[in-house]
Design an enzyme around this catalytic site. Structure first.
Site, mmCIF file in Angstrom:
data_model
loop_
_atom_site.group_PDB
_atom_site.id
_atom_site.type_symbol
_atom_site.label_atom_id
_atom_site.label_comp_id
_atom_site.label_asym_id
_atom_site.label_seq_id
_atom_site.Cartn_x
_atom_site.Cartn_y
_atom_site.Cartn_z
ATOM 1 C CD GLU A 48 -4.957 -0.580 -0.620
ATOM 2 O OE1 GLU A 48 -5.532 0.150 0.131
ATOM 3 O OE2 GLU A 48 -4.446 -1.537 -0.270
ATOM 4 C CG HIS A 50 -2.075 5.402 2.793
ATOM 5 N ND1 HIS A 50 -2.378 6.344 3.841
ATOM 6 C CD2 HIS A 50 -2.801 4.390 3.023
ATOM 7 C CE1 HIS A 50 -3.208 5.956 4.726
ATOM 8 N NE2 HIS A 50 -3.534 4.703 4.280
ATOM 9 C CG ASP A 76 -14.482 1.281 2.988
ATOM 10 O OD1 ASP A 76 -15.320 0.876 3.457
ATOM 11 O OD2 ASP A 76 -13.487 1.326 3.736
ATOM 12 C CG ASP A 111 -2.029 1.192 1.258
ATOM 13 O OD1 ASP A 111 -2.068 1.911 0.324
ATOM 14 O OD2 ASP A 111 -2.728 1.016 2.045
ATOM 15 C CG HIS A 121 -10.609 0.416 1.810
ATOM 16 N ND1 HIS A 121 -11.107 1.186 2.798
ATOM 17 C CD2 HIS A 121 -8.921 0.563 2.242
ATOM 18 C CE1 HIS A 121 -10.055 1.963 3.583
ATOM 19 N NE2 HIS A 121 -9.004 1.487 3.097
ATOM 20 C CD GLU A 160 -7.767 3.435 0.722
ATOM 21 O OE1 GLU A 160 -7.450 3.771 1.701
ATOM 22 O OE2 GLU A 160 -6.957 2.303 0.425
#
Length: 381
Positions: free
Chosen positions: A209, A185, A257, A183, A284, A235
């Protein structure tokens, strides 16, 4: 059957639970939350409750249409998350009223168990590898980690090599039978992603991700074409319309999500759209037990499901409250890195209402970190 009452509860560490009560005594639970904006989402739920009190909770699709489109201003994280939690609770009520789990109402299960991954905590390579060894010992065959701390728009060669070294150490620790999801972010710029991802390719991550911020998701096609690493995102996308421009870019995994993207109803539609582009679904869910249960019902009924995120051991393996608000924590039965279907009707879990009310009396004001670069400018967290 009519809705007679709606209550929200701010539950530590950073959750918001929703309780919807009917005149027949059936109660549904949902989890509407934007992490760090719990008070705002609770206010949004209270505002739209005027449209729900006194209505039949079983008209889920009609409620979804009215709540999503009945206001002149629509969409975005707050309104979509309020809708998501309400949608979860309405599915919970309908399943309980009919005496069946939600996945049966979605066409029935297409698998017997759902694969999950465990987050790895640790600031150093040795801490990460220790966490990974613990995860493997617990039966997981998939883990995920943050690949870096803050990064500049075009960071140094040392920063890039540091990312690769971190992932290399982890791969050497767990071997090739364990999947590693990475990830970022959104901390990479497009230029940094082009520089970094080819160096990660030999480590064969399950996916990378959010290599770039969601603002640039519709521009992922050149990045996807430039690397063999499977890309995942979603997400911070909140509807099928947000995903419409992203699915054709060549991403491999969509990550809506269940507490942000319109709930069970909308994520079901996003999953079907993704299947048409040969894109897998990996919801997510670094959240609480209600969001996790809702995600599982989508997973069991979705052919193109890949793997499920969950917050058990999320950076705090020995102090995690995911199971503490359930009457029966065994409702989530973990074995060999998989979870079997929750056993009850509706979402399949029984919330310990007393425990929720006690936790909500404490409440929380969780906020995400604010990072700054060495020169004092804002850095992506």
């Amino acid at each position: 059957m009519k809705i007679v009452k709606m209550e929200t509860f701010r539950v530590p560490p950073r959750w918001l639970f929703l309780r919807i009560e009917t005149d027949e005594g059936i109660v549904g639970w949902g989890e509407p939350i934007v992490e760090g904006r719990a008070e705002t989402v609770a206010a949004a739920v209270a505002e739209v409750s005027d449209l729900l009190i006194g209505t039949d909770p079983r008209r889920i699709e009609d409620h979804w249409q009215v709540l999503a489109k009945g206001g002149f201003y629509r969409g975005g994280p707050v309104l979509s998350s309020a809708l998501a939690g309400i949608d979860q609770a309405l599915w919970d009520i309908k399943g309980k009223a009919l005496g069946v789990p939600v996945y049966e109402l979605l066409g029935g299960p297409v698998r017997d168990r759902v694969r999950v991954y465990r987050w790895l905590g640790g600031a150093t390579a040795s801490e990460l590898t220790d966490s990974a060894h613990q995860a493997v010992a617990e039966g997981y065959d998939a883990v995920k980690l943050n690949a870096s701390d803050q990064l500049r728009h075009l960071d140094t060669p040392a920063a890039v090599r540091g990312i690769v070294a971190r992932l290399t150490a982890l791969r050497e620790a767990v071997g090739w039978d364990v999947d590693i999801a990475v990830d970022f972010h959104g901390r990479l710029s497009t230029g940094m992603a082009r520089r970094t991802l080819p160096l990660v390719e030999p480590l064969l991550p399950l996916f990378v991700e959010e290599p770039v911020l969601p603002e640039f998701s519709r521009d992922l096609a050149p990045l996807a074409a430039a690397t063999a690493v499977p890309l995942a995102t979603g997400e911070r996308l909140y509807s099928r319309w947000d995903f419409r421009d992203v699915l054709p870019t060549g991403i491999a995994v969509a990550q809506p999500d269940l507490s942000h993207a319109g709930g069970i109803s909308e994520v079901r539609r996003i999953a079907a759209m993704a299947e048409a582009y040969d894109v897998a679904l990996a919801p997510h869910c670094p959240l609480g037990p209600i969001a996790f249960a809702a995600s599982l019902h989508i997973d069991f009924a979705t052919p193109n499901f890949l793997i499920q995120e969950q917050s058990l051991a999320l950076h705090a393996p020995y102090d995690n409250p995911l199971l503490s608000h359930l009457v029966d924590p065994a409702a989530f039965h973990y074995a060999d890195g998989h979870v079997t279907p929750p056993p009850g009707p509706g979402l399949g879990i029984e919330i310990d209402e007393e425990a929720v009310r006690r936790a909500a009396s404490e409440g929380h004001r969780w906020r995400n970190q604010i990072w700054r670069h060495g020169d004092g400018s804002f850095a992506e967290w």
